[in-house]
Design an enzyme around this catalytic site. Sequence first.
Site, PDB file in Angstrom:
ATOM      1  N   TYR A   1      -2.142  -7.214   1.060  1.00 50.85           N
ATOM      2  CA  TYR A   1      -2.320  -5.935   0.388  1.00 50.85           C
ATOM      3  C   TYR A   1      -2.308  -4.829   1.438  1.00 50.85           C
ATOM      4  CZ  TYR A   1      -4.520  -2.479  -2.781  1.00 50.85           C
ATOM      5  OH  TYR A   1      -4.806  -1.376  -3.543  1.00 50.85           O
TER       6      TYR A   1
ATOM      7  N   LYS B   1       1.807  -6.704  -1.452  1.00 50.94           N
ATOM      8  CA  LYS B   1       1.545  -5.623  -2.408  1.00 50.94           C
ATOM      9  C   LYS B   1       1.670  -4.327  -1.616  1.00 50.94           C
ATOM     10  CE  LYS B   1      -1.994  -3.549  -5.376  1.00 50.94           C
ATOM     11  NZ  LYS B   1      -3.424  -3.583  -5.777  1.00 50.94           N
TER      12      LYS B   1
END
Length: 298
Positions: free
Chosen positions: A132, A160
């Site tokens: 992330y 992400k």
Amino acid sequence: MWHGVIPAVTTKFTQDDGLDFKEMERCFRYLMDAGCDGLIACGSLGEGPLLSHAERIEVLKLTKSVTGNKPAILTVAEAATRDACALAEKGARAGADGLMVVPSTIYHSNHKETVATLRAIAAAADLPVMIYSNRLAYRVDVTTDMLEELADDIRFVAVKESSDDIRRTTEIINRLGSRYDLFTGVDNLAFEALTAGAVGWVAGLVVAFPHETVAIYRLIKAGRYAEALDIYRWFRPLLDLDVSTYLVQNIKLVEALVIDSNDRVRAPRMSLEGDLRQRVEHVVKTALQNRPALPSFA
């Protein structure tokens, strides 16, 4: 490995601040029934940092019971690498299909520290990992150089991408091809990222509007860009609520207004009041009055 619309779900609380498993199960099943491709538990939207490790594992177990053969992914976002590794190990034992990992939440680690932290967490769980990268919220930018360095570990399967720079999507693909499953993590950049090559959408407003979110994704993948764009343009004022200091309160209020859930949050957060609440209510009311009919995309 992973693709499609994977919601970052909200965590539901009872009036006495316990976990509301019944309401979470109802909301999670609604998402899966609408065609979502998995669920991510205990992320930023899921108030993960405000939950104990035990609570996060309980939410994960419920999530997995709903997703079935689709992925239930646990978010790991801890200040200390030691604590992140401990949570990763617990998640693996509890049946997580993978992890979404934030490198550091308090100390803003440098390149070497960030790479070392990600490697340590991946090794602790020995599960597939979605990295992330969110330099705005967490101040640690997992750069394309870092992704290239980490590419030798097959446990890192996805990214992400939440840098808020749509150029990063193309940069990653140009440098690394299809090495990582590239997800967009910014709701109001989803159309742009998906048409630039992202294979998935870690979505927020999907928790109240799953059918519209899935329709946009599937229409884009079918090359039906104009139809997807029409829905996306309608959706944009709602999607903008995801890019806010109050994203948790915003989106939980949308859930309360649209799917008859509740907007309870865990302190120090408080539910929206006054102008902030009225603004969200106006956005939702306007959207519902003009909600588009969805085309067939099967």
